[in-house]
Design a protein around this motif. Structure first.
Motif, PDB file in Angstrom:
ATOM      1  N   ALA A  23       0.837  -1.208   0.000  1.00 30.42           N
ATOM      2  CA  ALA A  23       0.000   0.000   0.000  1.00 30.42           C
ATOM      3  C   ALA A  23       0.867   1.251   0.000  1.00 30.42           C
ATOM      4  N   GLN A  24       1.958   1.240   0.751  1.00 25.12           N
ATOM      5  CA  GLN A  24       2.859   2.395   0.783  1.00 25.12           C
ATOM      6  C   GLN A  24       3.526   2.613  -0.570  1.00 25.12           C
ATOM      7  N   GLU A  25       3.882   1.534  -1.267  1.00 30.82           N
ATOM      8  CA  GLU A  25       4.463   1.654  -2.609  1.00 30.82           C
ATOM      9  C   GLU A  25       3.457   2.268  -3.581  1.00 30.82           C
ATOM     10  N   ARG A  26       2.202   1.815  -3.500  1.00 32.63           N
ATOM     11  CA  ARG A  26       1.172   2.387  -4.382  1.00 32.63           C
ATOM     12  C   ARG A  26       0.982   3.874  -4.106  1.00 32.63           C
ATOM     13  N   LEU A  27       1.005   4.240  -2.832  1.00 32.56           N
ATOM     14  CA  LEU A  27       0.872   5.665  -2.496  1.00 32.56           C
ATOM     15  C   LEU A  27       2.059   6.471  -3.005  1.00 32.56           C
ATOM     16  N   ALA A  28       3.255   5.924  -2.897  1.00 30.53           N
ATOM     17  CA  ALA A  28       4.441   6.625  -3.393  1.00 30.53           C
ATOM     18  C   ALA A  28       4.359   6.796  -4.911  1.00 30.53           C
ATOM     19  N   ASP A  29       3.899   5.752  -5.617  1.00 27.20           N
ATOM     20  CA  ASP A  29       3.729   5.847  -7.074  1.00 27.20           C
ATOM     21  C   ASP A  29       2.717   6.926  -7.434  1.00 27.20           C
ATOM     22  N   ARG A  30       1.628   6.948  -6.711  1.00 29.59           N
ATOM     23  CA  ARG A  30       0.598   7.962  -6.984  1.00 29.59           C
ATOM     24  C   ARG A  30       1.111   9.361  -6.697  1.00 29.59           C
ATOM     25  N   ASP A  31       1.896   9.519  -5.641  1.00 32.39           N
ATOM     26  CA  ASP A  31       2.476  10.831  -5.343  1.00 32.39           C
ATOM     27  C   ASP A  31       3.407  11.281  -6.461  1.00 32.39           C
ATOM     28  N   ALA A  32       4.181  10.338  -7.012  1.00 28.68           N
ATOM     29  CA  ALA A  32       5.082  10.674  -8.117  1.00 28.68           C
ATOM     30  C   ALA A  32       4.287  11.104  -9.351  1.00 28.68           C
TER      31      ALA A  32
END
Length: 147
Positions: free
Chosen positions: A84-93
């Motif tokens: 979930a944290q990886e998906r959030l980081a991708d979305r932030d990028a």
């Protein structure tokens, strides 16, 4: 003891619409007050719709918590959290990239608009000579037709 429509719905586990339809069809008797609210006797309500037992009252602490067999492992929960944290980081990028693109497009549009804007100039009408008649523009089709 008498219930209102909402209280009767909670006590029987039915919706207010269901209780109201039962009253209108005659399956359930109720007294309509001057305010328009129904008063339904408890015995009458539970004759048609049996009383429901509140599930929270009968729970013991053992049934509230999950048993160890049903509990997800700590490793599984950590893996889910990391994903979930990886998906959030991708979305932030992606959001950052989109904002940068938006800002670049905005700058380009502002530069183009600044280049295309005409410089306002004072337009003066030529002075009319006293001997020149004033020429009126021709009337449009509808003005000529209807005056």
């Amino acid at each position: 003891m008498a219930y209102t429509l909402g209280e009767a719905a909670k006590a029987s586990g039915k919706s207010k619409g269901t209780i109201s339809k039962a009253i209108k069809s005659g399956r359930l008797s109720a007294v309509k007050q001057d305010t328009g609210a129904f008063r339904i006797e408890a015995a009458e309500l539970h004759r048609v719709y049996p009383k429901t037992v509140d599930e929270n009252q009968n729970r013991t602490p053992q049934t509230v918590f999950q048993t160890p067999e049903n509990t997800p492992s700590v490793r599984e929960l950590q893996a889910r959290l990391e994903a979930a944290q990886e998906r959030l980081a991708d979305r932030d990028a992606v959001i950052t990239d989109l904002r940068e693109d938006r800002d670049r497009w905005r700058q380009q549009a502002s530069a183009l608009l600044a280049d295309q804007r005409p410089v306002p100039q004072l337009v003066t009408e030529p002075a009319l000579q006293p001997h020149q008649p004033v020429v009126q523009p021709p009337k449009g089709f509808w003005k000529r037709l209807f005056g």
